[in-house]
Design an enzyme around this catalytic site. Structure first.
Site, PDB file in Angstrom:
ATOM      1  NE  ARG A   1      -2.732  -1.331   3.270  1.00  0.00           N
ATOM      2  CZ  ARG A   1      -2.720  -2.569   3.755  1.00  0.00           C
ATOM      3  NH1 ARG A   1      -3.162  -3.564   3.018  1.00  0.00           N
ATOM      4  NH2 ARG A   1      -2.264  -2.820   4.960  1.00  0.00           N
TER       5      ARG A   1
ATOM      6  CD  GLU B   1      -2.145  -3.836  14.621  1.00  0.00           C
ATOM      7  OE1 GLU B   1      -2.066  -3.257  13.525  1.00  0.00           O
ATOM      8  OE2 GLU B   1      -3.071  -3.680  15.423  1.00  0.00           O
TER       9      GLU B   1
END
Ligand code: AMP
Length: 170
Positions: A58, A95
């Site tokens: 992204r 994460e």
């Protein structure tokens, strides 16, 4: 940036339970919001960088138009096994999981000034790896920049004393 903030969609439990995923696709399909992000970043980095380094995948979405708008070069920091010639590698924790990033050894050189760009900073592991890769090439990292910062995950602290900038913080 208020409009951009409103457009970012929070998706609970994606890609796995407990993760609140910040989905930027509604921003990308809004021509004015997408253009605004690139305009704001162009103003910030005009005359300050020779290259924009985008993090797969992204980060590429923002890095390519920003590099073009600045008249700067585009450098890609990629997932492992994608780059065809000699690379540097950096492992990092996400994460949600673990991964490796790579950069072509000749992507940047001493004297280059680069802004690293990604859509989002969570724990900061991805950004830290990207920083290490750019500096191993000999470049100076002017700033690490993110469209979204998840402040509760303290990624910025992991990057101290490096300069970090985010357009939107949650
Ligand atoms: P981190 O290394 O923990 O800072 O993770 C940052 C990378 O993981 C970025 O490339 C993001 O695209 C992705 N990411 C991590 N957490 C999220 C989240 N909650 N929503 C959207 N993307 C995320």
């Amino acid at each position: 940036m208020q409009r951009v903030r409103e457009l970012i969609r929070a998706v609970p439990d994606f890609p796995k339970p407990g993760i609140l995923f910040r989905d930027i696709t509604p921003v990308l399909k809004d021509a004015a919001a997408f253009a605004r992000i690139i305009a704001v970043l162009r103003e910030r980095y005009a005359g300050k960088v020779t290259h924009v380094a985008g993090i797969e995948s992204r980060g590429f979405i923002f890095a390519a138009p920003l590099a073009h708008a600045l008249g700067a070069g585009l450098v890609v920091i990629r997932k492992p096994g994608k780059l065809p010639v000699a690379t540097y590698r950096a492992a990092y924790a996400l994460e949600y999981g673990e991964d490796v990033l790579e950069i072509h050894q000749d992507a940047l050189a001493k004297g280059d000034r680069v802004v690293i760009l990604d859509d989002l900073i969570a724990t900061g592991g991805t950004a830290r790896a990207a920083y290490d890769l750019c500096t191993r090439c000999g470049a100076e990292v002017v700033e690490l920049c993110f469209v979204v910062e998840l402040a509760a995950l303290a990624g910025r602290q992991k990057l101290v004393p490096l300069p970090v900038h985010a357009l939107i913080t949650y």
